[in-house]
Design a protein around this motif. Structure first.
Motif, PDB file in Angstrom:
ATOM      1  N   CYS A 142     -10.161   2.614   1.986  1.00  0.00           N
ATOM      2  CA  CYS A 142      -8.796   2.102   2.079  1.00  0.00           C
ATOM      3  C   CYS A 142      -7.769   3.185   1.762  1.00  0.00           C
ATOM      4  O   CYS A 142      -6.695   3.242   2.378  1.00  0.00           O
ATOM      5  N   ALA A 145      -7.196   5.132   4.914  1.00  0.00           N
ATOM      6  CA  ALA A 145      -6.956   4.330   6.128  1.00  0.00           C
ATOM      7  C   ALA A 145      -8.125   4.404   7.107  1.00  0.00           C
ATOM      8  O   ALA A 145      -7.949   4.377   8.319  1.00  0.00           O
ATOM      9  N   HIS A 147     -11.279   3.154   9.283  1.00  0.00           N
ATOM     10  CA  HIS A 147     -11.084   2.045  10.213  1.00  0.00           C
ATOM     11  C   HIS A 147     -12.368   1.620  10.899  1.00  0.00           C
ATOM     12  O   HIS A 147     -13.376   2.328  10.891  1.00  0.00           O
ATOM     13  N   GLY A 154      -6.641  -4.411  12.415  1.00  0.00           N
ATOM     14  CA  GLY A 154      -6.110  -3.291  11.658  1.00  0.00           C
ATOM     15  C   GLY A 154      -7.222  -2.547  10.953  1.00  0.00           C
ATOM     16  O   GLY A 154      -8.374  -2.999  10.897  1.00  0.00           O
ATOM     17  N   THR A 158      -5.814  -2.699   5.756  1.00  0.00           N
ATOM     18  CA  THR A 158      -4.938  -3.838   6.029  1.00  0.00           C
ATOM     19  C   THR A 158      -5.468  -5.128   5.406  1.00  0.00           C
ATOM     20  O   THR A 158      -4.739  -6.119   5.325  1.00  0.00           O
ATOM     21  N   ARG A 177       0.605  -7.564  -2.546  1.00  0.00           N
ATOM     22  CA  ARG A 177       1.398  -7.673  -1.331  1.00  0.00           C
ATOM     23  C   ARG A 177       2.564  -8.651  -1.521  1.00  0.00           C
ATOM     24  O   ARG A 177       3.687  -8.401  -1.085  1.00  0.00           O
ATOM     25  N   LYS A 185       3.152  -1.355   0.014  1.00  0.00           N
ATOM     26  CA  LYS A 185       2.838  -0.740   1.303  1.00  0.00           C
ATOM     27  C   LYS A 185       2.665   0.773   1.176  1.00  0.00           C
ATOM     28  O   LYS A 185       1.943   1.390   1.956  1.00  0.00           O
ATOM     29  N   ASP A 359      -0.070  -1.192  11.777  1.00  0.00           N
ATOM     30  CA  ASP A 359       0.092  -1.770  10.447  1.00  0.00           C
ATOM     31  C   ASP A 359       1.386  -1.275   9.829  1.00  0.00           C
ATOM     32  O   ASP A 359       2.153  -0.533  10.466  1.00  0.00           O
ATOM     33  N   ASP A 360       1.654  -1.693   8.579  1.00  0.00           N
ATOM     34  CA  ASP A 360       2.900  -1.311   7.912  1.00  0.00           C
ATOM     35  C   ASP A 360       2.651  -0.496   6.641  1.00  0.00           C
ATOM     36  O   ASP A 360       3.508  -0.435   5.757  1.00  0.00           O
ATOM     37  N   LEU A 361       1.496   0.136   6.544  1.00  0.00           N
ATOM     38  CA  LEU A 361       1.148   0.939   5.374  1.00  0.00           C
ATOM     39  C   LEU A 361       1.630   2.372   5.592  1.00  0.00           C
ATOM     40  O   LEU A 361       1.221   3.029   6.547  1.00  0.00           O
ATOM     41  N   SER A 364      -0.699   5.298   6.641  1.00  0.00           N
ATOM     42  CA  SER A 364      -1.772   4.967   7.575  1.00  0.00           C
ATOM     43  C   SER A 364      -1.548   5.699   8.892  1.00  0.00           C
ATOM     44  O   SER A 364      -0.419   5.826   9.370  1.00  0.00           O
ATOM     45  N   TYR A 367       0.386   3.595  11.333  1.00  0.00           N
ATOM     46  CA  TYR A 367       1.652   3.049  10.844  1.00  0.00           C
ATOM     47  C   TYR A 367       2.601   2.782  12.015  1.00  0.00           C
ATOM     48  O   TYR A 367       2.979   3.682  12.765  1.00  0.00           O
TER      49      TYR A 367
END
Length: 450
Positions: A142, A145, A147, A154, A158, A177, A185, A359-361, A364, A367
């Motif tokens: 994590c 990121a 995958h 995601g 995520t 979160r 994030k 995603d919104d990290l 990442s 992103y």
């Protein structure tokens, strides 16, 4: 990556004076040379501690000037390296019973996905996606990121809904979160730079079954008009190619299995032919260590990874590089890489191409943009790979590639910074939680803090 860093990664010598271990934290192999999974990196210190509790982690952080968290050692660059002290998360592997009401579970940072998954499945749960290897730790995957695949899936980070870490001040920090919004994030994909992660809370989904089929020799030309259709043909889809012909060597399609569903895979799919046996991504290698194919349904955790937990998946010594590009530019990027066919002929084992949802990290690689990940498993030819990566990055430059944080790349720091809109916010967050820079190392200094 600067030349001196690349050389250091490939032939680093052990440095640093021995530290007095905290009781119960010293590993059995203390003082022995420590290498990463592929063997291309010798860590810069033999000082390794293995705390088993949050309190032990706090004591280590408070009494150390420099340190770095170490997971399952699957990174190919120096992101997890330290010339002072490495703190292994191996013993931080506790499990709680799933929170059924909220479909979540809190786990120790060092637990491996392969060990977590069967536990979840027995209780009726699953995580939404898995990487190729089930051998990697939850926190390490994590934080970088890492995958799996799927146009609507995601990356593994995520699924994180809560995180606990010990900051550079030695404080226990808990973020979620729901409560911590933007800060959360920025903290999930933290590259080990906010503190040492001790626990992670993951969102869960109901358990499910998957079948996978493999097709051989997919014409590359089919990707020009049908890339989205092909990559959406399963829950998780992978292309494997050696770039040496006008065909994609293999197409792996992993589909969810509905209860009572009867399914017969088509013998031909966009010009590719259904395989009549299990295959390894490198066709010459035995498929013994690969997860079951041939449309045989099985639990999600025995199909979403490409390799079985109990086997070593490597073809031998290798190096890895991977770049994330906008999904809508996938075919153009594939054609660009094809221009390097001759370079790849002598360097490459195999390339895998997968999709990852946006995603919104903050840090990442996906992103705010749906992505295609182009992954290169390369031979351990250090000079050859060092010379090849700038060429690869040059042909991919029009697509603004973002490299995987745990793999090899040559992009200069200024280019990396330009690819991440929240880069400066991330630096501020790192300074907030680690004001003395205890968790900074050579990799982070060269690529972020320089």
């Amino acid at each position: 990556m600067k030349k001196r860093t690349f050389l250091k990664i490939s032939s680093a010598m052990l440095t640093g004076a021995a530290l007095a271990p905290i009781a119960g934290c010293a590993p059995e192999n203390k003082g022995q040379p420590l290498k990463n999974w592929a063997g291309n990196l010798t860590y810069s210190t033999s000082n390794v501690l293995e705390p088993a509790t949050v309190e032990e982690v706090q004591e280590i952080v408070k009494t150390s000037e420099k340190l770095r968290a170490l997971g399952t050692r699957h990174c190919f660059n120096g992101i997890a390296d330290s010339d002072a002290l490495l703190v292994s998360t191996r013993k931080l592997n506790g499990l709680t019973e799933p929170d059924i009401a909220n479909s979540r579970i809190t786990v120790g940072a060092g637990i491996r996905y392969g060990d977590l998954c069967k536990y979840l499945d027995e209780r009726g749960f699953a995580v939404h996606n898995l990487a190729s290897l089930p051998h990697i730790s939850v926190a390490g995957a994590c934080a970088t990121a890492t995958h799996g695949s799927g146009v609507r899936n995601g990356n593994l980070a995520t699924a994180v809904s809560g995180i606990e870490f010990v900051s550079g001040k030695g404080d226990v920090v808990q973020l979620s979160r729901e409560k911590d919004g933007d800060t959360f994030k920025g903290a999930v994909v933290a590259l080990g730079s906010l503190g040492l992660v001790t626990k992670v809370t993951l969102d869960l989904v109901p358990t499910f079954s998957v079948r996978q089929n493999v097709y051989l020799n997919l014409p590359v030309v089919q990707l020009e008009q049908h890339f989205d259709e092909i990559m959406s043909s399963g829950y998780s889809v992978s292309l494997f190619t050696d770039w040496q012909t006008e065909n994609i060597n293999q197409l792996w399609i992993k589909r969810k299995v509905a209860a009572g569903e009867e399914f017969n895979a088509e013998g031909e799919f966009f010009g590719a032919t259904l395989a009549d046996r299990n295959v390894h991504p490198i066709i010459e290698i035995s498929a013994e260590n690969c997860t079951e194919q041939m449309g045989v349904a099985g639990p999600w955790y025995e199909r979403l990874p490409h390799f079985k937990m109990d086997f070593t998946p490597s073809s031998g010594e290798e190096l890895q590089a991977e770049y994330f590009i906008p999904r809508e530019k996938a075919f153009d990027a594939i054609k660009a890489v094809e221009t390097l066919r001759q370079d790849l002929k002598s360097l490459l084992f195999i390339t895998e191409i997968r999709t990852v949802d946006a995603d919104d990290l903050w840090m990442s690689m996906s992103y705010e943009r749906p992505s295609v990940a182009v992954h290169f498993t390369l031979k351990q030819d250090i000079p050859g790979v060092r010379n090849f990566l700038p060429k690869l990055e040059q042909v991919l430059a029009p697509f603004e590639p973002r490299p995987h944080w745990g793999k090899l790349f040559a992009l200069p720091a200024t280019v990396l910074h330009s690819r991440y809109a929240r880069y400066r916010d991330f630096l501020a967050l790192a300074s907030q939680y680690d004001p003395e820079g205890k968790f900074r190392n050579t990799f982070m200094n060269e690529n972020f803090f320089s």
